[in-house]
Design a protein around this motif. Sequence first.
Motif, PDB file in Angstrom:
ATOM      1  N   MET A   1       0.623  -0.773   0.094  1.00  0.00           N
ATOM      2  CA  MET A   1       0.367   0.136  -0.350  1.00  0.00           C
ATOM      3  C   MET A   1       1.020   1.511   0.088  1.00  0.00           C
ATOM      4  N   GLU A   2       0.554   2.446  -0.972  1.00  0.00           N
ATOM      5  CA  GLU A   2       1.694   3.707  -0.873  1.00  0.00           C
ATOM      6  C   GLU A   2       0.369   4.605  -0.176  1.00  0.00           C
ATOM      7  N   HIS A   3       1.219   5.763   0.069  1.00  0.00           N
ATOM      8  CA  HIS A   3       0.783   6.961   0.842  1.00  0.00           C
ATOM      9  C   HIS A   3       0.562   8.040   0.424  1.00  0.00           C
ATOM     10  N   HIS A   4      -0.096   8.940  -0.162  1.00  0.00           N
ATOM     11  CA  HIS A   4       0.414  10.128  -0.397  1.00  0.00           C
ATOM     12  C   HIS A   4       1.101  11.515   0.698  1.00  0.00           C
TER      13      HIS A   4
ATOM     14  N   ILE B   1      10.806   7.080  -2.449  1.00  0.00           N
ATOM     15  CA  ILE B   1       9.844   7.748  -2.591  1.00  0.00           C
ATOM     16  C   ILE B   1       9.425   8.131  -4.572  1.00  0.00           C
ATOM     17  N   ARG B   2       7.937   8.249  -5.011  1.00  0.00           N
ATOM     18  CA  ARG B   2       7.547   8.489  -5.629  1.00  0.00           C
ATOM     19  C   ARG B   2       7.079   9.680  -6.477  1.00  0.00           C
TER      20      ARG B   2
ATOM     21  N   TYR C   1       4.156   9.811  -2.745  1.00  0.00           N
ATOM     22  CA  TYR C   1       4.284   8.535  -2.500  1.00  0.00           C
ATOM     23  C   TYR C   1       5.391   7.969  -1.725  1.00  0.00           C
ATOM     24  N   VAL C   2       5.071   7.119  -1.051  1.00  0.00           N
ATOM     25  CA  VAL C   2       5.351   6.675  -0.200  1.00  0.00           C
ATOM     26  C   VAL C   2       4.932   5.392   0.200  1.00  0.00           C
ATOM     27  N   LYS C   3       6.035   4.071  -0.175  1.00  0.00           N
ATOM     28  CA  LYS C   3       4.965   2.854   0.644  1.00  0.00           C
ATOM     29  C   LYS C   3       4.997   2.627   1.833  1.00  0.00           C
ATOM     30  N   GLU C   4       4.253   2.092   2.428  1.00  0.00           N
ATOM     31  CA  GLU C   4       3.694   2.179   3.562  1.00  0.00           C
ATOM     32  C   GLU C   4       5.320   1.468   4.399  1.00  0.00           C
TER      33      GLU C   4
ATOM     34  N   ASP D   1       8.050   2.550   3.877  1.00  0.00           N
ATOM     35  CA  ASP D   1       9.238   3.195   4.014  1.00  0.00           C
ATOM     36  C   ASP D   1       8.237   4.239   3.997  1.00  0.00           C
ATOM     37  N   LYS D   2       6.845   4.464   4.580  1.00  0.00           N
ATOM     38  CA  LYS D   2       6.551   5.592   5.668  1.00  0.00           C
ATOM     39  C   LYS D   2       7.125   6.080   6.559  1.00  0.00           C
TER      40      LYS D   2
END
Length: 113
Positions: A1-4, A27-28, A83-86, A88-89
């Motif tokens: 899951m990704e977070h904005h 991050i992307r 955006y970052v993956k869960e 790596d948040k």
Amino acid sequence: MEHHLQAYFKNESDAETTLAKLQRCPIRDARIDSIPDTDSNPFLLPALSFSSSSTPSAGIITDRDVVSQAESSEAFHYILEFYVKEEDKKEALSILSKTEAHLDKDAYDKNNK
């Protein structure tokens, strides 16, 4: 899951410096935009409020302090979005906490659950 994630800054230099620091974690779609002038800012908290502990430590701004923060004359003119993956948040929030980043109250509530 990704977070904005969205972080607010008073100047472009702080946003650029933070983006450079964030490059060490995956991050992307990172971008920095200027925020149009408005008469008010959203309720913002310093990113250092995003600690892993459930109790605030010295210097941490709590929800009660948000109103005084929002009523101040501080204006945020730049936003850094990415955006970052869960997985790596936590690292991304740690990096933000060591910069001049501020996050909106909704993000605070969401990331401190």
